[in-house]
Motif scaffolding. Structure first.
Motif, PDB file in Angstrom:
ATOM      1  N   LYS A   1      32.361   0.438 -41.310  1.00 21.94           N
ATOM      2  CA  LYS A   1      31.244  -0.004 -40.462  1.00 21.94           C
ATOM      3  C   LYS A   1      30.308  -0.953 -41.200  1.00 21.94           C
ATOM      4  O   LYS A   1      29.908  -1.984 -40.680  1.00 21.94           O
TER       5      LYS A   1
ATOM      6  N   TRP B   1      35.619  -1.092 -37.555  1.00 20.30           N
ATOM      7  CA  TRP B   1      34.455  -0.278 -37.177  1.00 20.30           C
ATOM      8  C   TRP B   1      34.691   1.185 -37.532  1.00 20.30           C
ATOM      9  O   TRP B   1      33.801   1.877 -38.000  1.00 20.30           O
ATOM     10  N   LYS B   2      35.925   1.631 -37.346  1.00 20.96           N
ATOM     11  CA  LYS B   2      36.258   3.026 -37.620  1.00 20.96           C
ATOM     12  C   LYS B   2      36.233   3.323 -39.124  1.00 20.96           C
ATOM     13  O   LYS B   2      35.759   4.375 -39.539  1.00 20.96           O
TER      14      LYS B   2
END
Length: 161
Positions: free
Chosen positions: A135, A131-132
């Motif tokens: 995404k 996610w970091k």
């Protein structure tokens, strides 16, 4: 920390083995038995075998050193024992091993739940890092998974009618 690149040619050492003059394995077809005369080594001391160790039926003995942290057990162990009855050049060796890995994941989750531990599958799969740093890729992956599950649910529901 270096930025993550999606262009392999920017990775250090990329394409290092492209030069046939710098590749000791190229071309294998021109090797002769004399090429191996300089290789001499003694087999390392055999690690004690005090658990079940699965090994290729194409090899006469177990490797000198092997992992002991996860001996075959449960349904995944049964599948692995089946797979090791077949040659390494057979799909009946590799496909069951891949399937056994997936079964082992489910066994691990069930074992965690049986011992009162609820696994954090989201974190264990590395999704917070994804996610970091990616995404879009994570969203696409989760959307594809959701579509597959929804599609399977629709198909199974229609089949029952």
């Amino acid at each position: 920390m270096e930025p993550i690149t999606h262009n392999p040619s920017q990775l250090p050492g990329w394409n290092i083995d492209n030069d046939p003059d710098n590749d000791p394995t190229y071309p294998m077809r021109t090797r002769t038995p004399d090429d191996h005369k300089g290789y001499s080594w003694e087999r390392p001391t055999q690690q004690p075998i005090n658990i079940e160790v699965l090994h290729s039926n194409e090899r006469p003995n177990v490797t000198a050193v092997f992992g002991t942290s996860v001996p075959p057990s449960g349904l995944s162990g049964v599948i692995r024992r089946f797979a090791f009855k077949y040659s390494e050049n057979s799909y009946l060796h590799w496909l069951p091993l891949l399937f056994a890995d997936r079964v082992n994941v489910v066994e691990g989750v069930l074992s965690d739940l049986a011992h009162g531990h609820v696994p954090n599958i989201f974190a264990e799969k590395g999704y917070p890092i994804e996610w970091k740093y990616d995404k879009k890729g994570l969203i696409l992956k989760l959307a594809a998974f959701t579509a597959v599950v929804a599609g399977a649910t629709v198909l199974l529901t229609r089949k029952k009618r």
